[in-house]
Design an enzyme around this catalytic site. Structure first.
Site, PDB file in Angstrom:
ATOM      1  N   ASP A  12       0.794  -1.237   0.000  1.00 57.05           N
ATOM      2  CA  ASP A  12       0.000   0.000   0.000  1.00 57.05           C
ATOM      3  C   ASP A  12       0.831   1.294   0.000  1.00 57.05           C
ATOM      4  OD1 ASP A  12      -1.950  -1.940   0.241  1.00 57.05           O
ATOM      5  OD2 ASP A  12      -2.869  -1.142   2.060  1.00 57.05           O
ATOM      6  N   ASP A  50      -4.557  -0.817  -1.879  1.00 62.59           N
ATOM      7  CA  ASP A  50      -5.856  -0.633  -1.240  1.00 62.59           C
ATOM      8  C   ASP A  50      -6.778  -0.035  -2.306  1.00 62.59           C
ATOM      9  OD1 ASP A  50      -6.918  -1.099   1.399  1.00 62.59           O
ATOM     10  OD2 ASP A  50      -7.037   1.074   1.732  1.00 62.59           O
ATOM     11  N   HIS A  52     -10.723   0.751  -2.822  1.00 60.41           N
ATOM     12  CA  HIS A  52     -12.104   0.774  -2.338  1.00 60.41           C
ATOM     13  C   HIS A  52     -13.059   1.430  -3.333  1.00 60.41           C
ATOM     14  CE1 HIS A  52     -10.660  -0.403   1.597  1.00 60.41           C
ATOM     15  NE2 HIS A  52      -9.968   0.705   1.773  1.00 60.41           N
ATOM     16  N   HIS A  56     -17.434   3.075   0.443  1.00 57.00           N
ATOM     17  CA  HIS A  56     -17.083   1.815   1.127  1.00 57.00           C
ATOM     18  C   HIS A  56     -17.519   1.851   2.592  1.00 57.00           C
ATOM     19  CE1 HIS A  56     -14.372  -1.329   2.814  1.00 57.00           C
ATOM     20  NE2 HIS A  56     -14.661  -1.911   1.687  1.00 57.00           N
ATOM     21  N   HIS A  85     -10.705   7.049   1.476  1.00 55.45           N
ATOM     22  CA  HIS A  85      -9.332   6.929   0.967  1.00 55.45           C
ATOM     23  C   HIS A  85      -9.245   5.840  -0.100  1.00 55.45           C
ATOM     24  CE1 HIS A  85      -9.604   3.703   3.922  1.00 55.45           C
ATOM     25  NE2 HIS A  85      -8.643   3.097   3.241  1.00 55.45           N
ATOM     26  N   LYS A 110      -7.135  -4.967  -2.990  1.00 53.82           N
ATOM     27  CA  LYS A 110      -7.911  -5.465  -1.851  1.00 53.82           C
ATOM     28  C   LYS A 110      -8.811  -4.360  -1.328  1.00 53.82           C
ATOM     29  CE  LYS A 110      -4.081  -4.321   1.176  1.00 53.82           C
ATOM     30  NZ  LYS A 110      -4.778  -3.243   1.932  1.00 53.82           N
ATOM     31  N   CYS A 155      -2.068  -2.622   7.663  1.00 54.02           N
ATOM     32  CA  CYS A 155      -1.958  -3.575   6.554  1.00 54.02           C
ATOM     33  C   CYS A 155      -0.692  -4.413   6.602  1.00 54.02           C
ATOM     34  CB  CYS A 155      -2.122  -2.844   5.230  1.00 54.02           C
ATOM     35  SG  CYS A 155      -3.838  -2.289   5.021  1.00 54.02           S
TER      36      CYS A 155
HETATM   37  C1  VGL Z   1      -4.763   0.775   5.614  1.00 49.83           C
HETATM   38  C2  VGL Z   1      -6.380   1.680   6.937  1.00 49.83           C
HETATM   39  C3  VGL Z   1      -7.321   1.533   5.955  1.00 49.83           C
HETATM   40  C4  VGL Z   1      -3.335   0.379   5.451  1.00 49.83           C
HETATM   41  C5  VGL Z   1      -5.699   0.601   4.613  1.00 49.83           C
HETATM   42  O1  VGL Z   1      -2.856   0.278   4.288  1.00 49.83           O
HETATM   43  O2  VGL Z   1      -2.649   0.169   6.495  1.00 49.83           O
HETATM   44  N1  VGL Z   1      -5.108   1.297   6.776  1.00 49.83           N
HETATM   45  N2  VGL Z   1      -6.962   0.996   4.787  1.00 49.83           N
HETATM   46 ZN    ZN Z   2      -8.376   1.071   3.223  1.00 47.81          ZN
END
Ligand code: VGL
Ligand code: ZN
Length: 201
Positions: A12, A50, A52, A56, A85, A110, A155
């Site tokens: 990410d 990430d 979404h 979401h 996000h 994901k 993550c």
């Molecule tokens: C993440 C919060 C929400 C991450 C992803 O990549 O750590 N944290 N979505």
């Molecule tokens: Zn996320």
């Protein structure tokens, strides 16, 4: 150079998790040059993203009266509510412009199911729905994983613990990760990773 049984998993490293982004992780952009350099040591480089849909269920904006970073009960357990996000196709969901994406052999997206968040690169937050990464690695004979990226306590943590439980040898390069650190979540993540057998370095 590691042999073909070792993969680098870059988690990410996206604009929304870097300074100026919607869910900025302090210092998130600082790790990019070191990650790029590390890619040269691996025959297999895999990125996660990430990803979404708008609206979401993990977004605080979808829950009346809930502020970002509050925790609510979802059918699968407690879920932190985040600012909007990494919306599919948006600039915030793009990889950091400095990240070398050409060496990546696979990109695992994901968090695309509206009702389930997904921190881990292996399973969504229901701990049941697989992303397919386990099978992809196994079918290539990959047994050793090095993980870097954002965020250490979400993550990266979930991915590392799942990988260790799935039987992979996992090392997290903490110097090439940065944390959100909500209410001690970084310390808890480090303890959890160590307990799962992850090597933190
Ligand atoms: C993440 C919060 C929400 C991450 C992803 O990549 O750590 N944290 N979505
Ligand atoms: Zn996320």
């Amino acid at each position: 150079m590691h042999d073909a049984t070792h993969a680098l998993i870059v988690i990410d490293v996206q604009n929304d998790f870097c300074p100026g982004g919607a869910l900025a992780v302090p210092g998130g952009d600082e790790i990019v040059p070191g990650i790029n350099a590390l890619m040269a040591e691996f025959q297999a480089v895999i990125l996660t993203q990430d990803w979404h849909p708008a609206g979401h269920s993990s977004f605080a904006s979808q829950h009346d009266g809930q502020a970002p970073y509050s925790v609510v009960d979802f059918p699968y357990g407690p879920q932190v509510l985040w600012p909007d996000h990494c919306i599919q196709g948006s600039p915030g969901a793009a990889f950091h412009p400095g990240l070398h994406t050409d060496p990546a052999q696979m990109i695992i997206r994901k968090g695309f199911r509206p009702a389930i968040d997904s921190y881990s690169a292996f399973f969504e937050n229901d701990h049941i729905t697989p992303t397919g990464l386990d099978g992809a690695l196994r079918s290539r004979g990959i047994t050793h994983l090095t993980m870097v990226g954002l965020a250490t306590d979400f993550c990266v943590n979930y991915s590392a613990q799942d990988a260790a439980r799935l039987g992979f040898a996992v090392e997290v390069r903490a110097d090439l990760c940065r944390a959100i650190d909500l209410d001690g979540s970084l310390g808890a993540a480090e303890d959890g990773m160590r307990a799962a057998g992850v090597t933190l370095r």
